[in-house]
Design an enzyme around this catalytic site. Structure first.
Site, PDB file in Angstrom:
ATOM      1  CG  ASP A  35       0.116  12.187  37.174  1.00 23.97           C
ATOM      2  OD1 ASP A  35       0.965  12.958  36.643  1.00 23.97           O
ATOM      3  OD2 ASP A  35      -0.970  12.589  37.612  1.00 23.97           O
ATOM      4  CD  GLN A  95      -7.169  10.255   9.122  1.00 19.59           C
ATOM      5  OE1 GLN A  95      -6.238   9.467   9.021  1.00 19.59           O
ATOM      6  NE2 GLN A  95      -8.367   9.986   8.616  1.00 19.59           N
ATOM      7  CG  HIS A 128       1.345  15.759   4.571  1.00 16.50           C
ATOM      8  ND1 HIS A 128       2.192  14.959   3.844  1.00 16.50           N
ATOM      9  CD2 HIS A 128       0.101  15.370   4.225  1.00 16.50           C
ATOM     10  CE1 HIS A 128       1.499  14.121   3.118  1.00 16.50           C
ATOM     11  NE2 HIS A 128       0.219  14.349   3.333  1.00 16.50           N
ATOM     12  CG  ASP A 171       3.235  11.053  -2.562  1.00 18.50           C
ATOM     13  OD1 ASP A 171       3.613  12.223  -2.751  1.00 18.50           O
ATOM     14  OD2 ASP A 171       3.214  10.524  -1.440  1.00 18.50           O
ATOM     15  CE  LYS A 194       2.544   7.675  -0.361  1.00 18.28           C
ATOM     16  NZ  LYS A 194       3.403   8.375   0.596  1.00 18.28           N
ATOM     17  CB  SER A 224       7.002   8.176   8.658  1.00 20.95           C
ATOM     18  OG  SER A 224       6.565   7.657   9.884  1.00 20.95           O
ATOM     19  N   GLY A 226       9.827   4.868   6.179  1.00 22.67           N
ATOM     20  CA  GLY A 226      10.704   4.640   5.027  1.00 22.67           C
ATOM     21  C   GLY A 226      10.044   3.826   3.924  1.00 22.67           C
ATOM     22  CB  THR A 228       6.949   6.565   0.812  1.00 27.42           C
ATOM     23  OG1 THR A 228       5.730   6.532   1.542  1.00 27.42           O
ATOM     24  CG2 THR A 228       6.785   7.363  -0.462  1.00 27.42           C
TER      25      THR A 228
HETATM   26  C1  R5P Z   1       2.769  11.109   2.842  1.00 26.17           C
HETATM   27  O1  R5P Z   1       2.180  11.164   1.769  1.00 26.17           O
HETATM   28  C2  R5P Z   1       4.083  11.784   3.057  1.00 26.17           C
HETATM   29  O2  R5P Z   1       4.295  12.772   2.103  1.00 26.17           O
HETATM   30  C3  R5P Z   1       5.228  10.810   3.086  1.00 26.17           C
HETATM   31  O3  R5P Z   1       5.374  10.233   1.812  1.00 26.17           O
HETATM   32  C4  R5P Z   1       4.970   9.735   4.104  1.00 26.17           C
HETATM   33  O4  R5P Z   1       4.605  10.287   5.329  1.00 26.17           O
HETATM   34  C5  R5P Z   1       6.173   8.862   4.276  1.00 26.17           C
HETATM   35  O5  R5P Z   1       5.848   7.863   5.187  1.00 26.17           O
HETATM   36  P1  R5P Z   1       6.614   6.493   5.190  1.00 26.17           P
HETATM   37  O6  R5P Z   1       8.072   6.821   5.266  1.00 26.17           O
HETATM   38  O7  R5P Z   1       6.104   5.783   6.427  1.00 26.17           O
HETATM   39  O8  R5P Z   1       6.233   5.780   3.947  1.00 26.17           O
END
Ligand code: R5P
Length: 299
Positions: A35, A95, A128, A171, A194, A224, A226, A228
């Protein structure tokens, strides 16, 4: 007596750490019931031993974290002497505040749950951290945040044709990593601004004239989707820049991140092996083993 044990996603690092420290390596038995629930068994008696327990969290971070909590709690119930947990990529950290009414602040809750599991110390890499500063003081148990950024900066050198490199932080949060990378390479850095409008909707802006004619090293903790970096590249490509390399600690590379990045003109990605990915150039097992060996010598 010490033992390195690994969760379902920790073998690639736990094995190397055990070898470097000449400690027994013991993988846990982990499988899913039909499950979808987790079954976990620690395959060697942890009684009165110092346990180094490593679990990577990616792909299915919620299940991976639950596996970590279940295992730590069990190690404590079975009277291990101490449990040092290693989560190379710590998820749920972005978060770290309630940006909209009634949102869950997952970062804080996760640290509280980990503390309640009885863990003696948590080690991670390039967590982070934006609004949460001194984790050990806030959450009341030792939390060690190691960095791979110096090693990533050095590894990037083989991708450039010259040493006229400028480091770019997409950022304000990435400034800490840009500073480390630029100190390592003995160069300068700039920090962009950013604004995130959605999971894949991001705008990046800033004073970029300093990039003209130079090689670029973009640094961040996570790639994540990409988005950013794609938007950072869009801004960079308005200037005459040489090679653009992205260095990140945690290359999650979800959805079509790689396609987006290379189509946007990125020359290369380099990352660590906190999560398995095709661009691993820095082995965090070295960084973790060095820390543990200093820790055990001191204590
Ligand atoms: C967020 O501020 C992190 O430092 C990365 O910049 C962020 O997680 C990158 O995510 P993504 O590749 O989806 O933009």
């Amino acid at each position: 007596m010490k033992m390195v044990i690994s969760g379902s996603k920790g073998h690639h690092l736990a094995y190397k750490i055990a070898k470097k420290l000449s400690i027994d390596f013991v993988p846990c038995e982990v499988r899913l019931f039909p499950d979808g629930e987790l079954y976990i068994r620690i395959t060697k008696d942890p009684y009165n031993k110092s346990i180094i327990y490593l679990q990577s969290c990616y792909g299915d971070p919620s299940r991976d974290i639950l596996e970590f909590i279940f295992t730590v709690r069990t190690l404590k119930e079975l009277n291990s002497k101490e449990v040092i947990g290693i989560i190379p990529y710590l998820p749920y950290m972005r978060q770290d505040d309630r940006f909209k009414n009634y949102e869950v602040v997952s970062a804080k809750i996760l640290f509280e749950i980990i503390r309640e599991s009885g863990l003696d110390m948590l080690i991670s890499i390039d967590i982070h951290l934006h609004r949460l500063a001194d984790l050990t003081r806030i959450f009341g148990f030792p939390i060690v945040n190691l960095t791979a950024m110096e090693k990533l900066a050095l590894a990037s050198l083989e991708y450039f044709d010259d040493r006229d490199i400028i480091v770019v932080a997409p950022d304000s949060e990435a400034e800490q990593w840009a500073k480390l990378a630029s100190d390592t390479l003995n160069t300068d850095y700039i920090v962009l601004q950013k604004v995130r409008h959605g999971d894949e909707e991001v705008t990046v802006s800033g004073e970029l004239s300093g990039v003209e004619g130079r090689s670029i090293l973009i640094v961040d903790d996570i790639i994540s989707t990409g988005s950013t970096l794609v938007n950072t590249l869009k801004e960079l490509r308005k200037f005459n820049v040489k090679r653009v390399i992205a260095a990140c600690t945690h290359a999650l590379l979800v959805r079509n991140a790689e396609e987006k990045l290379f189509n946007a003109g990125l020359d290369a990605i380099i990352s660590t092996n906190t999560v398995l990915n095709p661009y691993m150039k820095v082995d965090v097992a070295d960084i973790i083993a060095e820390y543990l060996s200093r820790h055990f010598t001191k204590n």
